[in-house]
Design a protein around this motif. Structure first.
Motif, PDB file in Angstrom:
ATOM      1  N   SER A 119      52.863  64.905 -52.749  1.00 59.94           N
ATOM      2  CA  SER A 119      51.433  64.312 -53.638  1.00 59.94           C
ATOM      3  C   SER A 119      50.300  64.536 -52.239  1.00 59.94           C
ATOM      4  N   THR A 120      50.649  64.178 -51.259  1.00 55.40           N
ATOM      5  CA  THR A 120      49.454  64.306 -50.050  1.00 55.40           C
ATOM      6  C   THR A 120      49.235  65.891 -49.654  1.00 55.40           C
ATOM      7  N   ASP A 121      50.604  66.412 -49.663  1.00 53.07           N
ATOM      8  CA  ASP A 121      50.310  67.893 -49.481  1.00 53.07           C
ATOM      9  C   ASP A 121      49.490  68.574 -50.478  1.00 53.07           C
ATOM     10  N   GLY A 122      49.783  68.144 -51.468  1.00 54.61           N
ATOM     11  CA  GLY A 122      48.734  69.079 -52.514  1.00 54.61           C
ATOM     12  C   GLY A 122      47.280  68.474 -52.776  1.00 54.61           C
ATOM     13  N   ALA A 123      47.238  67.199 -52.121  1.00 56.21           N
ATOM     14  CA  ALA A 123      45.798  66.791 -52.132  1.00 56.21           C
ATOM     15  C   ALA A 123      45.072  67.387 -50.863  1.00 56.21           C
ATOM     16  N   PHE A 124      45.683  67.745 -49.983  1.00 56.27           N
ATOM     17  CA  PHE A 124      44.923  68.435 -48.781  1.00 56.27           C
ATOM     18  C   PHE A 124      45.129  69.957 -49.038  1.00 56.27           C
ATOM     19  N   GLN A 125      45.959  70.330 -49.910  1.00 53.11           N
ATOM     20  CA  GLN A 125      45.819  71.976 -50.411  1.00 53.11           C
ATOM     21  C   GLN A 125      44.597  72.090 -51.118  1.00 53.11           C
ATOM     22  N   ASP A 126      44.395  71.200 -51.848  1.00 49.44           N
ATOM     23  CA  ASP A 126      43.207  71.181 -52.794  1.00 49.44           C
ATOM     24  C   ASP A 126      41.912  71.289 -52.018  1.00 49.44           C
ATOM     25  N   VAL A 127      41.856  70.453 -50.786  1.00 50.77           N
ATOM     26  CA  VAL A 127      40.737  70.443 -50.188  1.00 50.77           C
ATOM     27  C   VAL A 127      40.435  71.698 -49.406  1.00 50.77           C
ATOM     28  N   LEU A 128      41.779  72.411 -48.691  1.00 52.22           N
ATOM     29  CA  LEU A 128      41.391  73.361 -48.206  1.00 52.22           C
ATOM     30  C   LEU A 128      41.114  74.719 -48.969  1.00 52.22           C
ATOM     31  N   THR A 129      41.618  74.663 -50.157  1.00 47.33           N
ATOM     32  CA  THR A 129      41.235  75.690 -51.137  1.00 47.33           C
ATOM     33  C   THR A 129      39.511  75.928 -51.399  1.00 47.33           C
ATOM     34  N   GLN A 130      38.809  74.677 -51.136  1.00 50.89           N
ATOM     35  CA  GLN A 130      37.616  74.681 -51.280  1.00 50.89           C
ATOM     36  C   GLN A 130      36.672  74.913 -49.945  1.00 50.89           C
ATOM     37  N   CYS A 131      37.375  75.243 -48.951  1.00 45.90           N
ATOM     38  CA  CYS A 131      36.754  75.493 -47.534  1.00 45.90           C
ATOM     39  C   CYS A 131      36.504  76.891 -47.569  1.00 45.90           C
ATOM     40  N   GLY A 132      35.251  77.150 -46.933  1.00 43.32           N
ATOM     41  CA  GLY A 132      35.156  78.594 -46.618  1.00 43.32           C
ATOM     42  C   GLY A 132      35.784  78.918 -45.357  1.00 43.32           C
ATOM     43  N   HIS A 133      36.040  80.074 -45.003  1.00 45.20           N
ATOM     44  CA  HIS A 133      36.856  80.684 -43.691  1.00 45.20           C
ATOM     45  C   HIS A 133      36.116  80.045 -42.493  1.00 45.20           C
ATOM     46  N   GLU A 134      34.874  80.230 -42.618  1.00 41.43           N
ATOM     47  CA  GLU A 134      34.156  79.593 -41.119  1.00 41.43           C
ATOM     48  C   GLU A 134      34.397  78.242 -40.697  1.00 41.43           C
ATOM     49  N   ASP A 135      34.751  77.370 -42.043  1.00 40.06           N
ATOM     50  CA  ASP A 135      35.036  75.869 -41.876  1.00 40.06           C
ATOM     51  C   ASP A 135      36.428  75.536 -41.640  1.00 40.06           C
ATOM     52  N   ASN A 136      37.337  76.590 -41.565  1.00 37.83           N
ATOM     53  CA  ASN A 136      38.776  76.398 -41.283  1.00 37.83           C
ATOM     54  C   ASN A 136      39.152  75.541 -40.320  1.00 37.83           C
ATOM     55  N   ASP A 137      38.812  75.818 -39.007  1.00 39.36           N
ATOM     56  CA  ASP A 137      39.216  74.868 -37.739  1.00 39.36           C
ATOM     57  C   ASP A 137      38.576  73.529 -37.873  1.00 39.36           C
ATOM     58  N   TRP A 138      37.396  73.496 -38.484  1.00 42.77           N
ATOM     59  CA  TRP A 138      36.886  72.209 -38.231  1.00 42.77           C
ATOM     60  C   TRP A 138      37.732  71.230 -39.364  1.00 42.77           C
ATOM     61  N   LEU A 139      37.902  71.839 -40.749  1.00 39.06           N
ATOM     62  CA  LEU A 139      38.590  71.058 -41.634  1.00 39.06           C
ATOM     63  C   LEU A 139      40.171  70.618 -41.125  1.00 39.06           C
ATOM     64  N   PHE A 140      40.819  71.707 -40.524  1.00 33.47           N
ATOM     65  CA  PHE A 140      42.166  71.381 -39.960  1.00 33.47           C
ATOM     66  C   PHE A 140      42.009  70.281 -39.012  1.00 33.47           C
ATOM     67  N   ASN A 141      40.937  70.119 -38.028  1.00 35.15           N
ATOM     68  CA  ASN A 141      40.783  68.993 -37.048  1.00 35.15           C
ATOM     69  C   ASN A 141      40.655  67.781 -38.062  1.00 35.15           C
TER      70      ASN A 141
END
Length: 74
Positions: free
Chosen positions: A35-57
């Motif tokens: 369930s936590t993995d799914g929640a984080f994946q939902d956020v990741l799918t709404q992130c632009g490529h340029e923000d990936n590193d920032w969001l992963f942090n």
């Protein structure tokens, strides 16, 4: 539609606030992690490529604070 950093941060704050509820609702560790993995994946799918590193942090910080495994990236 991709979200702004402010929106993404807000989504992560809501996930972090729900961690204890997710733990109590999902008796098995595997269900909880799914369930936590799914929640984080939902956020990741709404992130632009340029923000990936920032969001992963930010996700790393939440996972560290809450002592939960990092989400699968895929």
């Amino acid at each position: 539609m991709l979200k702004s950093r402010q929106d993404l941060r807000s989504m992560l704050c809501r996930i972090e606030a729900m961690i204890e509820l997710l733990r109590s609702k999902n008796a098995g560790e595997q269900d909880f992690f799914r369930s936590t993995d799914g929640a984080f994946q939902d956020v990741l799918t709404q992130c632009g490529h340029e923000d990936n590193d920032w969001l992963f942090n930010l996700i790393d910080q939440v996972c560290t604070r809450q002592s939960i495994p990092y989400p699968a990236t895929g």
